[in-house]
Design a protein around this motif. Structure first.
Motif, short mmCIF file in Angstrom:
data_model
loop_
_atom_site.label_atom_id
_atom_site.label_comp_id
_atom_site.label_asym_id
_atom_site.label_seq_id
_atom_site.Cartn_x
_atom_site.Cartn_y
_atom_site.Cartn_z
N VAL A 80 -12.81 4.97 7.28
CA VAL A 80 -11.71 4.76 6.21
C VAL A 80 -11.63 3.78 5.67
O VAL A 80 -11.47 3.97 3.73
N VAL A 81 -12.81 2.01 6.16
CA VAL A 81 -12.47 1.43 5.19
C VAL A 81 -13.66 1.75 4.55
O VAL A 81 -13.53 1.15 2.43
N ALA A 82 -14.66 2.21 4.81
CA ALA A 82 -16.18 2.79 3.89
C ALA A 82 -15.93 3.62 2.95
O ALA A 82 -15.95 4.02 1.65
N LEU A 83 -14.33 4.65 3.46
CA LEU A 83 -13.84 5.71 1.85
C LEU A 83 -13.40 4.81 1.08
O LEU A 83 -13.72 4.98 -0.07
N THR A 256 5.04 1.36 -3.68
CA THR A 256 5.75 1.11 -2.76
C THR A 256 6.21 2.14 -2.14
O THR A 256 6.24 2.76 -2.38
N LYS A 257 7.58 1.09 -1.49
CA LYS A 257 8.18 1.51 -0.65
C LYS A 257 7.66 1.54 0.51
O LYS A 257 8.20 2.72 1.66
N LEU A 258 6.06 1.23 1.05
CA LEU A 258 5.66 1.63 2.18
C LEU A 258 6.72 1.13 3.51
O LEU A 258 5.89 1.89 4.33
N ASP A 259 7.45 0.81 3.91
CA ASP A 259 8.03 0.58 4.48
C ASP A 259 9.47 1.56 4.58
O ASP A 259 9.50 1.82 3.53
N GLY A 260 9.23 1.41 5.98
CA GLY A 260 9.88 2.46 5.79
C GLY A 260 10.19 3.55 5.80
O GLY A 260 10.90 4.72 6.03
N THR A 261 9.33 4.32 5.76
CA THR A 261 8.47 5.76 5.93
C THR A 261 7.11 5.40 6.59
O THR A 261 6.58 4.66 6.77
N ALA A 262 6.82 6.73 7.47
CA ALA A 262 5.82 7.01 8.22
C ALA A 262 4.68 7.63 7.57
O ALA A 262 3.66 7.92 7.83
N LYS A 263 4.57 7.59 6.11
CA LYS A 263 3.46 8.45 4.97
C LYS A 263 2.31 7.07 4.63
O LYS A 263 2.10 7.39 3.39
N GLY A 264 2.38 6.39 5.27
CA GLY A 264 1.58 4.99 4.50
C GLY A 264 -0.36 5.54 3.89
O GLY A 264 -1.16 4.88 3.67
N GLY A 265 0.14 6.91 5.10
CA GLY A 265 -1.72 7.42 4.95
C GLY A 265 -1.67 7.75 3.41
O GLY A 265 -2.74 8.15 3.25
N VAL A 266 -1.14 7.96 2.98
CA VAL A 266 -0.78 8.40 1.02
C VAL A 266 -1.86 7.52 0.39
O VAL A 266 -2.33 7.79 -0.38
N VAL A 267 -1.27 6.24 1.01
CA VAL A 267 -2.21 5.55 0.02
C VAL A 267 -3.98 5.36 0.31
O VAL A 267 -4.52 5.47 -1.77
N ILE A 268 -4.48 5.87 0.80
CA ILE A 268 -6.11 6.02 1.20
C ILE A 268 -6.06 7.63 0.87
O ILE A 268 -7.30 7.65 -0.08
N GLY A 269 -5.17 8.33 1.47
CA GLY A 269 -5.50 9.98 0.10
C GLY A 269 -5.94 9.24 -1.44
O GLY A 269 -6.37 10.44 -2.30
N ILE A 270 -4.51 8.86 -1.96
CA ILE A 270 -4.45 8.74 -3.30
C ILE A 270 -5.52 8.33 -4.23
O ILE A 270 -6.21 8.71 -5.07
N PHE A 298 -5.63 -3.76 4.74
CA PHE A 298 -4.19 -3.09 5.18
C PHE A 298 -4.83 -1.81 5.85
O PHE A 298 -4.21 -1.43 6.90
N VAL A 299 -5.96 -1.48 6.07
CA VAL A 299 -6.60 -0.58 7.73
C VAL A 299 -6.42 -1.56 9.05
O VAL A 299 -6.15 -0.72 9.63
N ASP A 300 -6.94 -3.14 8.36
CA ASP A 300 -7.25 -3.49 9.59
C ASP A 300 -5.56 -3.60 10.36
O ASP A 300 -5.12 -3.96 11.71
N SER A 301 -4.42 -3.84 9.21
CA SER A 301 -2.76 -4.13 9.45
C SER A 301 -2.93 -2.14 10.61
O SER A 301 -2.00 -1.97 10.77
#
Ligand code: GDP
Length: 304
Positions: A80-83, A256-270, A298-301
């Motif tokens: 993921v980091v490489a991507l 924004t609003k990555l707290d309170g959501t399980a959709k943080g993977g969207v950062v990688i996709g976008i 981000f990925v480490d976290s």
């Protein structure tokens, strides 16, 4: 720290599922990869990027012949980091502006409610803390609330806000702001624009006009067109990114609003899908919760 806390929900859901998918498995086989694919899609990474990640892992499996499930975590993290390195490298280390660019003009775009005004407020506070002078332009003249909120942030942070009456031409506000910024020798000028997406042609012509007008004062402005997206809307944020990148040249993203959501993977996709660097992420309501995006952190976290 706040990044870890902000990404808690994404982590919980992602690793909860990943753990379950691996129960009773010692090697990464097709079934494990199928499960992983499902989990990545469910985490809002997006289908195209998910397929890329799975392919990268498949390559590793076929190269090494054998991949234990205990290694999957670290392999996934590396890939993921490489991507992200392929597509989303930003040179920003802190809240800094490029050398020899003054004033640095940022035009902020995005639909209403995504956290545009809040992000501008937080960004101003961070720039001020870094010793930069900032001036804001309330060119979202269609919503009284947007103008008021920007003024409020201006007072809180101690930065001037250029605002005119409701429904005045946004480009007039942008012009005055850039002019005032140059007169006052400001380091950073941030222009808030209206987030209407109802017709693409309108949006396009409005943003083009704002740019053209500010270029009368600063010929190479805007130096950054920042699109703000609400990460908690998952794939909807992806749709908005598509619309805005068609309407104008977007050069950076704030998610924004990555707290309170399980959709943080969207950062990688976008960031993969649009090849536009994610510059900032929002993980809460406080000023410090707007963070300079660092792919490795981000990925480490996510994998902590
Ligand atoms: P705008 O219409 O795009 O200007 O959106 P606002 O800036 O008014 O933000 C909409 C709401 O989202 C406000 O209640 C903000 O406090 C909230 N918000 C913005 N960014 C974040 C974030 O990173 N995390 C959380 N939890 N809330 C946020």
């Amino acid at each position: 720290e706040s990044l870890d806390k902000g990404l808690e929900k994404t982590k919980e859901s992602f690793f909860g599922k990943l753990g379950k998918a691996l129960v009773g498995k010692s090697t990464v086989d097709d079934e494990v990869l199928d499960n992983l694919e499902e989990i990545l899609v469910a985490s809002d990474v997006g289908i195209n990027t998910t397929v890329k990640i799975i392919e990268r892992i498949q390559n590793r499996v076929s190269k090494d012949k054998y991949l234990g499930t205990t290694e999957l975590d670290s392999i996934l993290r590396e890939e993921v980091v490489a991507l992200l390195s392929d597509t989303s490298d930003t040179d920003l280390k802190e809240f800094e502006t490029p050398p020899n660019v003054k004033p640095y003009v940022i035009m902020v775009v995005g639909v209403n409610g995504v956290g545009k005004t809040t992000t501008i407020g937080k960004l101003s506070a961070q720039y001020k803390k870094a010793g930069k002078s900032v001036i804001l332009g309330a060119a979202d003249t269609f919503r009284a609330a947007a103008v008021d909120q920007l003024k409020l942030w201006g007072e809180r942070v101690g930065v001037p806000v250029i605002a005119k009456g409701m429904n005045t031409d946004p480009s007039a506000v942008a012009f005055e702001t850039v002019q005032a910024g140059v007169e006052q020798n400001a380091d950073v000028i941030i222009i808030d624009t209206a987030g209407r997406l109802h017709t693409k042609v309108n949006l396009m012509s409005e943003l083009t006009k704002i740019k053209r007008v500010m270029q009368k004062v600063v010929p190479d402005a805007p130096h950054d067109v920042m699109l703000v997206l609400d990460g908690s809307t998952g794939q909807n944020a992806m749709v908005q990114a598509r619309e805005f990148t068609k309407a104008t040249e977007v050069s950076s993203l704030a998610i924004t609003k990555l707290d309170g959501t399980a959709k943080g993977g969207v950062v990688i996709g976008i960031s993969d899908e649009f090849q536009i660097p994610v510059r900032y992420i929002g993980v809460g309501e406080k000023v410090e919760d707007l963070q300079v995006f660092n792919k490795k952190e981000f990925v480490d976290s996510l994998f902590k």
